[in-house]
Write an enzyme that holds these catalytic residues in place. Structure first.
Site, PDB file in Angstrom:
ATOM      1  CE  LYS A  18      -9.495   3.295 -52.557  1.00 38.02           C
ATOM      2  NZ  LYS A  18      -9.482   3.461 -51.134  1.00 38.02           N
ATOM      3  N   GLY A 107     -10.160   9.944 -50.138  1.00 35.90           N
ATOM      4  CA  GLY A 107     -10.087   8.542 -49.738  1.00 35.90           C
ATOM      5  C   GLY A 107     -10.884   7.647 -50.672  1.00 35.90           C
ATOM      6  CB  SER A 112      -5.662   5.362 -57.846  1.00 32.87           C
ATOM      7  OG  SER A 112      -4.838   5.578 -56.738  1.00 32.87           O
ATOM      8  CG  ASP A 145      -5.774   2.550 -53.765  1.00 32.12           C
ATOM      9  OD1 ASP A 145      -5.659   1.473 -53.160  1.00 32.12           O
ATOM     10  OD2 ASP A 145      -5.914   3.648 -53.207  1.00 32.12           O
TER      11      ASP A 145
HETATM   12  O1  C5P Z   1       0.482   3.377 -53.269  1.00 29.34           O
HETATM   13  P1  C5P Z   1       0.166   4.802 -53.039  1.00 29.34           P
HETATM   14  O2  C5P Z   1       1.113   5.722 -53.789  1.00 29.34           O
HETATM   15  O3  C5P Z   1      -1.248   5.156 -53.258  1.00 29.34           O
HETATM   16  O4  C5P Z   1       0.456   5.063 -51.508  1.00 29.34           O
HETATM   17  C1  C5P Z   1       0.546   6.366 -50.975  1.00 29.34           C
HETATM   18  C2  C5P Z   1       1.135   6.286 -49.589  1.00 29.34           C
HETATM   19  O5  C5P Z   1       0.225   5.625 -48.687  1.00 29.34           O
HETATM   20  C3  C5P Z   1       2.419   5.472 -49.489  1.00 29.34           C
HETATM   21  O6  C5P Z   1       3.545   6.264 -49.783  1.00 29.34           O
HETATM   22  C4  C5P Z   1       2.405   5.018 -48.048  1.00 29.34           C
HETATM   23  O7  C5P Z   1       2.827   6.052 -47.184  1.00 29.34           O
HETATM   24  C5  C5P Z   1       0.919   4.798 -47.781  1.00 29.34           C
HETATM   25  N1  C5P Z   1       0.533   3.392 -48.002  1.00 29.34           N
HETATM   26  C6  C5P Z   1       0.925   2.444 -47.069  1.00 29.34           C
HETATM   27  N2  C5P Z   1       0.590   1.128 -47.259  1.00 29.34           N
HETATM   28  C7  C5P Z   1      -0.142   0.741 -48.330  1.00 29.34           C
HETATM   29  C8  C5P Z   1      -0.555   1.690 -49.291  1.00 29.34           C
HETATM   30  C9  C5P Z   1      -0.203   3.014 -49.093  1.00 29.34           C
HETATM   31  O8  C5P Z   1       1.570   2.773 -46.067  1.00 29.34           O
HETATM   32  N3  C5P Z   1      -0.461  -0.540 -48.470  1.00 29.34           N
END
Ligand code: C5P
Length: 312
Positions: A18, A107, A112, A145
């Site tokens: 993505k 990135g 995910s 994601d």
């Molecule tokens: O959701 P995911 O595990 O991919 O997120 C990884 C990290 O990215 C989270 O622990 C957080 O530190 C940061 N994050 C965030 N705000 C979001 C998505 C991710 O701060 N909306």
């Protein structure tokens, strides 16, 4: 535990990368996530996730960057298998093979994607019959994601990115992605954005609005999309990796309609007019030596989909 019929053959699911055509980052919430308004877009770079019955849970990774993928408890595909096994009432005994075509820690939500692929593949392997809604709920538990990797296409993401709304998007877009040496950690990039926003004289972030990108997508015109694209995480990624500014600048000078860091980076994303322009820009960026390697892609593409049908 319930005895469920288990498919004997391996099952493979293909899942796309993505990019965020727009990523508006609101304030840090009490739960450690940031409130987002984002427009996700699935690109034609894929990971294949294969699951096969085994005596124990294992993960094997193949392809570029394979050695950088964590294999232990933090591997998202393994956690996805465990969630489906819990729901199905079976032991999570499965050999997972991840064949990487999505840059690792780039990135582009490769981890995910693997989680989404493992959800769908294990659901089929164990005949768990969870359905897209339940798989979507499990996906949101695994990461912000992951629901989008299941769904694909182009979608608006809100909340921490896990709440999806379909958007009307016309046409196919052509992209060039420039991979950087080494990855960037998503939490580190978000923390850097918080740090930048706390500096004296910084203005509080505006309420994110994706309207510009959404109306450009309705027209289906690359030039309109190019002017509307934006990523609030870009400043943080550039602060951590200043050399990415050179990659973005090279892409602009070489004729990209838009140049943006992809998600939390360090992959850089270039929108071009058509397939021919993509080939030209990919060659020129390679010749400039401003990145580790270059890929061409189109979008939107479908989300996680089965390549091998489960045995019945
Ligand atoms: O959701 P995911 O595990 O991919 O997120 C990884 C990290 O990215 C989270 O622990 C957080 O530190 C940061 N994050 C965030 N705000 C979001 C998505 C991710 O701060 N909306």
């Amino acid at each position: 535990m319930r005895a469920l019929p288990t498919a004997r053959a391996a099952i493979t699911v293909r899942v796309p990368a993505k990019v965020n055509l727009y990523l508006g980052c609101g304030p840090l919430r009490g739960d450690g996530f940031h409130e987002l308004v984002t427009v996700y877009h699935a690109l034609s770079l894929f990971d294949d996730v294969t699951v096969a019955p085994a005596d124990a849970l294992s993960v094997t990774v193949r392809g570029e960057g394979a050695t950088d993928v964590p294999l232990g408890a933090e591997n998202l595909a393994a956690r996805a298998a465990q969630l489906v096994a819990e729901r199905a009432g079976v032991p999570p005994n499965v050999a997972i093979t991840l064949t990487k075509g999505i840059p690792v820690a780039g990135g582009m939500a490769g981890g995910s994607a693997d989680a989404a692929g493992a959800l769908l593949a294990c659901d089929a392997l164990w005949h768990a019959g969870l359905g897209r809604d339940e798989l979507g709920r499990l996906a949101a538990r695994l990461g912000s994601d992951v629901p989008f990797a299941l769904q694909g296409g182009t979608a608006l993401g809100t909340g921490r990115g896990e709440r999806l709304t379909p958007v009307l998007a016309r046409g196919t877009y052509h992209w060039v992605v420039a991979l950087a040496a080494g990855g960037l950690s998503t939490p580190v990039v978000y923390a850097e954005l918080d740090r930048l926003r706390q500096r004296p004289g910084s203005v509080p972030p505006l309420t994110p609005r994706a309207d510009g990108v959404l109306s450009a997508l309705r027209t289906g015109t690359p030039a309109a999309l190019a002017v509307a694209m934006a990523n609030d995480l870009q400043a943080a990624a550039l602060s951590l990796r200043p050399e990415l500014a050179r990659t973005l600048q090279a892409g602009r000078e070489l004729g990209a309609l838009a140049a943006l860091v992809s998600g939390s980076g360090p992959t850089c994303l270039f929108l071009v007019r058509d397939a021919e322009a993509a080939t030209g820009l990919a060659a020129a960026l390679t010749a400039e030596g401003v990145c580790r390697s270059v890929r061409r892609a189109t979008g939107p593409v479908a989300g996680a989909r089965m390549l091998t049908a489960p045995e019945r």
